[in-house]
Design a protein around this motif. Structure first.
Motif, PDB file in Angstrom:
ATOM      1  N   GLN A   1      72.297  59.667 -14.767  1.00  0.00           N
ATOM      2  CA  GLN A   1      70.914  59.699 -15.244  1.00  0.00           C
ATOM      3  C   GLN A   1      70.634  58.479 -16.110  1.00  0.00           C
ATOM      4  O   GLN A   1      69.555  57.909 -16.088  1.00  0.00           O
TER       5      GLN A   1
ATOM      6  N   ILE B   1      67.631  55.839 -15.579  1.00  0.00           N
ATOM      7  CA  ILE B   1      66.585  55.584 -16.579  1.00  0.00           C
ATOM      8  C   ILE B   1      66.605  54.130 -17.019  1.00  0.00           C
ATOM      9  O   ILE B   1      65.563  53.554 -17.316  1.00  0.00           O
TER      10      ILE B   1
ATOM     11  N   THR C   1      58.742  66.787 -16.874  1.00  0.00           N
ATOM     12  CA  THR C   1      59.240  65.694 -16.038  1.00  0.00           C
ATOM     13  C   THR C   1      59.942  66.156 -14.767  1.00  0.00           C
ATOM     14  O   THR C   1      59.847  65.518 -13.735  1.00  0.00           O
TER      15      THR C   1
ATOM     16  N   LYS D   1      57.571  66.752 -12.159  1.00  0.00           N
ATOM     17  CA  LYS D   1      56.908  65.501 -11.820  1.00  0.00           C
ATOM     18  C   LYS D   1      57.701  64.781 -10.731  1.00  0.00           C
ATOM     19  O   LYS D   1      57.150  64.332  -9.732  1.00  0.00           O
TER      20      LYS D   1
ATOM     21  N   LEU E   1      67.135  56.918 -24.078  1.00  0.00           N
ATOM     22  CA  LEU E   1      66.770  56.873 -22.659  1.00  0.00           C
ATOM     23  C   LEU E   1      66.279  58.248 -22.212  1.00  0.00           C
ATOM     24  O   LEU E   1      65.381  58.373 -21.397  1.00  0.00           O
ATOM     25  N   CYS E   2      66.918  59.300 -22.744  1.00  0.00           N
ATOM     26  CA  CYS E   2      66.547  60.663 -22.326  1.00  0.00           C
ATOM     27  C   CYS E   2      65.859  61.449 -23.445  1.00  0.00           C
ATOM     28  O   CYS E   2      64.933  62.210 -23.186  1.00  0.00           O
TER      29      CYS E   2
ATOM     30  N   PRO F   1      55.598  63.896 -22.673  1.00  0.00           N
ATOM     31  CA  PRO F   1      56.133  64.349 -21.389  1.00  0.00           C
ATOM     32  C   PRO F   1      57.170  63.400 -20.800  1.00  0.00           C
ATOM     33  O   PRO F   1      57.589  63.587 -19.673  1.00  0.00           O
ATOM     34  N   LEU F   2      57.575  62.362 -21.555  1.00  0.00           N
ATOM     35  CA  LEU F   2      58.482  61.367 -20.991  1.00  0.00           C
ATOM     36  C   LEU F   2      59.944  61.768 -21.086  1.00  0.00           C
ATOM     37  O   LEU F   2      60.793  61.253 -20.388  1.00  0.00           O
ATOM     38  N   GLY F   3      60.267  62.685 -21.998  1.00  0.00           N
ATOM     39  CA  GLY F   3      61.652  63.027 -22.242  1.00  0.00           C
ATOM     40  C   GLY F   3      62.320  63.745 -21.090  1.00  0.00           C
ATOM     41  O   GLY F   3      61.681  64.492 -20.361  1.00  0.00           O
ATOM     42  N   ARG F   4      63.610  63.480 -20.943  1.00  0.00           N
ATOM     43  CA  ARG F   4      64.413  64.198 -19.953  1.00  0.00           C
ATOM     44  C   ARG F   4      65.456  65.047 -20.667  1.00  0.00           C
ATOM     45  O   ARG F   4      66.390  65.558 -20.052  1.00  0.00           O
TER      46      ARG F   4
ATOM     47  N   LYS G   1      69.529  69.925 -12.497  1.00  0.00           N
ATOM     48  CA  LYS G   1      68.677  70.575 -11.521  1.00  0.00           C
ATOM     49  C   LYS G   1      69.518  71.499 -10.636  1.00  0.00           C
ATOM     50  O   LYS G   1      70.551  71.084 -10.092  1.00  0.00           O
TER      51      LYS G   1
ATOM     52  N   PRO H   1      73.256  67.444 -17.962  1.00  0.00           N
ATOM     53  CA  PRO H   1      73.214  66.098 -17.377  1.00  0.00           C
ATOM     54  C   PRO H   1      73.691  65.017 -18.349  1.00  0.00           C
ATOM     55  O   PRO H   1      73.813  63.857 -17.999  1.00  0.00           O
TER      56      PRO H   1
END
Lengths: 634, 277
Positions: free
Chosen positions: A339, A343, A497, A500, B64-65, B70-73, B124, B132
């Motif tokens: 990941q 990113i 996300t 999305k 980065l995460c 809403p950008l966060g992972r 996922k 992750p």
């Protein structure tokens, strides 16, 4: 000692490398190529992470030395080397810049000479089935103009290998150790490829009809098989460096060669390059046809090169349409593998570069569409669709503008105050991926519509259900556009996300549904259609410039994506197992990358011109001096 | 000739236009990590916390995460009170880790992020059983223990919480350096020469009883040779989730295929094949 030897060894190559660089710099005035520092002065924002933190006076944590216990056991396992900065030969010019130029030139020509035989074989096959010699002649001409490309590919490939072994000896030593005998297989395949290439090309007229034609087609198939095998083997080196497999956490080989090759990114890259090569090859030979068209005065020749340019554009655009989907798969695999790597490419410092990508793909789509619209003037039946062209143009331009809208801008304090934040309340939402996914899918659908209208412009359907078929097609388009916008807006802005990303797959599927439906409906509906006359050569000269824009944008795009693919490894030669400690182990600025990309694009352009010139030289014949003199006297 | 100049001019112009676009964008350079020595004499808790802040935003690549929606992972730990968040997660009934307080929880989540996955942020399709997040002490991030302490200190301090991490000492640093050299971390582990060594190396006996059918984590293997063929044994090691013993969770590590040497695998398979009760 090692350093001294390295410098001494490269003495011969050093002069050549320096001469090469000086030449390049003189021609294009890009002095910063040679600089390790790609900074941009005042506007530069540097990201300088801390490496290893330790207390002053304490030794650094040892990570590279071979442990005594392992040495004693004489184990076969060998960790990846961890060279220090002094282990990299310094020739006074950025090693990365040299490898970058040579590697990219090798890839450009490699892509071209892998792609051309592929569609040449298909065109030849079409010629066999249609019994139309024009296809066979065109296929032969495509081979003729790309023939010198094989030698140029080999020259750049050899130079690249030499540069890599001289400038990155530890890395190459490690890769040789990991891939072992696969290198020999790779080298051996060149003999097969050369054999099939020359017999295929020079045997064209000797094996032209009857059963011998099938022998010729088989040779073409074997040529493509060797070429594609070479490509996938070379791809495995690149993907191993991005996502190593078959090695343990310190890079020691624990798997067999198949496990090493079959990393998580291998097949996505194979597919992506396979498709992209065809699009690229089609675009390059299209430029040849355009040049010949513009130079020709004879209407017969103009008609021939118009048709050749159309076929090339058809190959380029049709191969280009599924390319974003292969790209989706590649990025999804990158995210699945790491990941963090994903990113870094899409949301980190490399994210800006996707604005440039948008400009390039936008250029490709606009040029491709413009060429198709211009081409409609070849038939009188195109009048029916002229009104729709304006709608398509509007969709393309609006989508293009959305695609290139950045999420954030560099703003002064007063500008931030004026905007009441760092993001504009309208442009901000257009800067993120959901808006861009909508835009790119709409652009692809609009391009397919242009293509479909062009294909329909010289036909009149005669089947009784034609109105129903048209209504169905319109319904598919409307449904697809509504679905793409809904998926993008709802899942992109009102959920998190994860959804999305998931919704983008559904958007892509929707676009594919349009393409497949269009091809199926049209092939059935126009099966026994009334064909209107096409006047090849009846196309404005300005349309031919679209055929120059395509290869330039494709070339630039390939180089740009190569920069991303290589940069996502950040400061690793082989991600997570072998660090890059060379002076060039940073990701250069986009401006520096732009200079490098322009440099290789211009070099490629010059080499391609040489290739075309050589191809035409074979058809020229100097008159006998005596005959000229005699003619003069007479 | 005029066609050549026109087409060449057009092509070069277009190329330069693309180059110009790259200059309109921010010129960001991604530096490789550089070494930084910390002077113990001048190191204060404030500078140690600042160091953690810098690592969190740069070398650690955490942002980065870990970004705001809403950008966060991943959870927005930069924007939330991490100590309060840690205590909340410790109280969650899904929590199965070993941490007893916020500092231990943060450390555990950095070193073993899979121990507890915050609801909604799992891989996922894993139903929040897999994280992750990479382990921060392993490549490519590869934080040292001192760096990890600094990050924890910053996470504790950024919202006004009490910093429980101690400043690094000369002794601790020396231990880190010597431990790193002594345990050969980062080097190729020697291959086992016997089946017993291989079993110990891959910690098989931590979960499987070899001399009984007692259930530790996985089933006992005393008679495994009479139940499975060599091929099945090999598969159960290389691809443990292909067939999972009834009544057991799919807890066996799936990465032995990439860790074991072929000879180690064969030694273990032969050893187990001979266990017939």
């Amino acid at each position: 000692m090692k350093q001294t030897e390295s410098i001494y060894t490269i003495g011969g190559g050093r002069l050549a490398a320096m001469l090469f660089s000086v030449l390049v710099l003189l021609i294009f005035g890009m002095a910063d190529v040679a600089q390790a520092d790609a900074g941009m002065g005042g506007t530069q924002e540097r990201i300088a992470p801390i490496g290893e933190v330790r207390l002053a006076g304490q030794p650094p944590v040892e990570v590279s030395a071979e442990p005594a216990a392992i040495q004693e056991q004489e184990t076969q396992l060998k960790a990846a080397p961890q060279p220090s900065r002094s282990d990299y030969p310094n020739i006074g010019v950025s090693s990365r810049a040299i490898v970058w130029v040579l590697g990219q030139m090798h890839l450009f020509f490699g892509a071209l000479v892998l792609a051309v035989p592929l569609f040449v074989l298909l065109i030849e096959l079409v010629g066999v089935y249609t019994r139309d010699d024009r296809y066979d002649d065109m296929a032969h001409e495509f081979m003729k103009i790309s023939l010198t490309g094989f030698s140029i590919t080999a020259i750049f490939g050899g130079s690249l290998a030499l540069a890599l072994f001289l400038l990155y000896p530890d890395l190459m030593g490690y890769l040789m150790n990991v891939f072992g005998a696969q290198w020999l297989v790779y080298a051996g395949l060149f003999f097969f490829e050369s054999f099939f290439l020359y017999v295929y090309y020079y045997g064209w007229n000797a094996l032209r009809y009857g059963n011998l034609k099938w022998v010729h087609l088989t040779l073409g198939l074997l040529l493509n098989a060797s070429g594609l095998t070479i490509m996938v083997l070379a791809n495995s080196w690149a993907t191993f460096m991005m996502a190593p497999s078959g090695v343990n956490e310190v890079g020691a080989v624990v798997g067999n060669i198949w496990e090493v090759m079959k990393g998580p990114l291998w097949n996505p890259i194979n597919l992506h390059r396979f498709i992209a090569n065809i699009a690229f090859g089609g675009a390059v030979v299209g430029a040849y046809a355009a040049f010949k068209f513009l130079s020709a005065k004879d209407p017969v020749k103009r008609a021939h090169y118009d048709w050749m340019g159309y076929t090339s554009n058809f190959i380029a655009i049709l191969s280009f349409l599924p390319l974003p989907f292969a790209g989706y798969w590649l990025m999804a695999e990158i995210y699945a593998y790491s990941q963090q790597m994903g990113i870094t490419a899409m949301g980190g410092i490399l994210a800006w570069l996707f604005i440039v990508q948008a400009v390039l793909i936008g250029t490709i789509l606009l040029a491709g569409n413009f060429y198709l619209w211009s081409g409609m003037s070849r038939t009188d039946g195109s009048e029916r669709y002229k009104g729709l062209i304006k709608v398509i143009a509007l969709v393309l331009v609006v989508s293009f503008l959305i695609w290139v809208t950045p999420h954030t801008l560099i703003l002064s304090a007063s500008e931030i105050s004026l905007l009441r934040g760092s993001h504009h309340h309208i442009l901000g939402p257009l800067g993120i991926m959901p808006a861009k996914n909508i835009a790119v899918n709409l652009m692809l659908i609009a391009t397919f519509l242009s293509f479909q209208l062009y294909r329909r412009s010289d036909k009149v359907a005669t089947v009784s259900w034609a109105p129903m078929g048209n209504a169905l097609m319109v319904a598919v388009y409307i449904g697809a556009v509504v679905n793409i916008i809904f998926l993008g807006v709802y899942y992109g802005y009102f959920t998190n996300t994860v959804y999305k990303v998931g919704s983008s797959v559904a958007q892509v599927v929707t676009t594919l549904v349009v393409i497949v439906s269009g091809l199926v409906i049209d092939s059935l509906m126009f099966k026994k259609a009334k064909v209107l006359p096409s006047h090849w050569g009846r196309i404005p000269d300005r349309s031919q410039y679209a055929l120059f824009a395509l290869p330039i944008a494709f070339t630039w795009l390939m180089a740009l994506m190569g920069y991303v693919r290589s940069s996502v490894k950040t400061h690793w030669h082989v991600y997570t197992v072998m660090k890059d400690n060379s002076p060039d182990n940073f990701i250069p600025t986009i401006g520096y990358a732009g200079n490098m990309i322009t440099l290789v694009t211009v070099l490629f352009l010059l080499c391609v011109l040489f290739m075309f010139w050589v191809a035409n030289l074979s058809g020229s014949k100097q008159p006998k001096p005596g005959a000229v003199a005699a003619g003069g006297e007479a | 000739m005029s066609v050549l100049f026109k087409t060449l001019g057009f092509s070069l112009g277009l190329t330069l236009l693309f180059t110009l676009v790259t200059y309109l964008l921010p010129q960001v350079k991604g530096e490789a990590p550089v070494e930084k020595a910390v002077d113990l004499g001048s190191l204060t808790m404030e500078s140690f916390i600042a160091l953690g802040d810098e690592i969190f935003h740069n070398k650690g690549t955490c942002t980065l995460c870990h970004q705001p929606a809403p950008l966060g992972r991943a959870p927005d730990i930069g924007g939330e009170d991490m100590v309060a968040l840690a205590n909340k997660h410790l109280a969650d009934e899904r929590y199965q880790g070993d941490a007893k307080n916020a500092e231990e929880y943060i450390r555990e989540s950095l070193l073993h992020p899979g121990k507890y996955v915050v609801a909604g942020w799992g891989k996922k399709g894993s139903n929040d059983t897999e994280s992750p997040m990479p382990m921060v002490d392993k490549p490519p991030i590869q934080l040292t223990p001192i760096e990890i302490d600094a990050v924890i200190a910053w996470l504790e301090a950024k919202d006004g919480g009490e910093v429980t991490v101690a400043l690094p000492t000369a002794e601790a640093a020396a231990e880190v350096a010597s431990a790193a050299t002594a345990d050969d971390s980062g080097k190729a582990p020697a291959p086992a020469t016997t089946a017993e060594e291989a079993l110990a190396k891959y910690a098989c006996t931590s979960c499987h009883a070899m001399d009984s059918n007692d259930v530790l984590v996985g089933p006992g293997l005393v008679d495994i040779g009479s139940r499975l063929s060599k091929e099945e044994l090999r598969q159960s090691i290389v691809d443990p989730n292909a067939v999972v013993a009834e009544g057991f969770p799919p807890a066996m590590p799936p990465d032995f295929a990439s860790k074991m040497t072929v000879s180690e695998l064969e030694m273990i398979v032969n050893y187990l094949a001979e266990k017939k009760g």
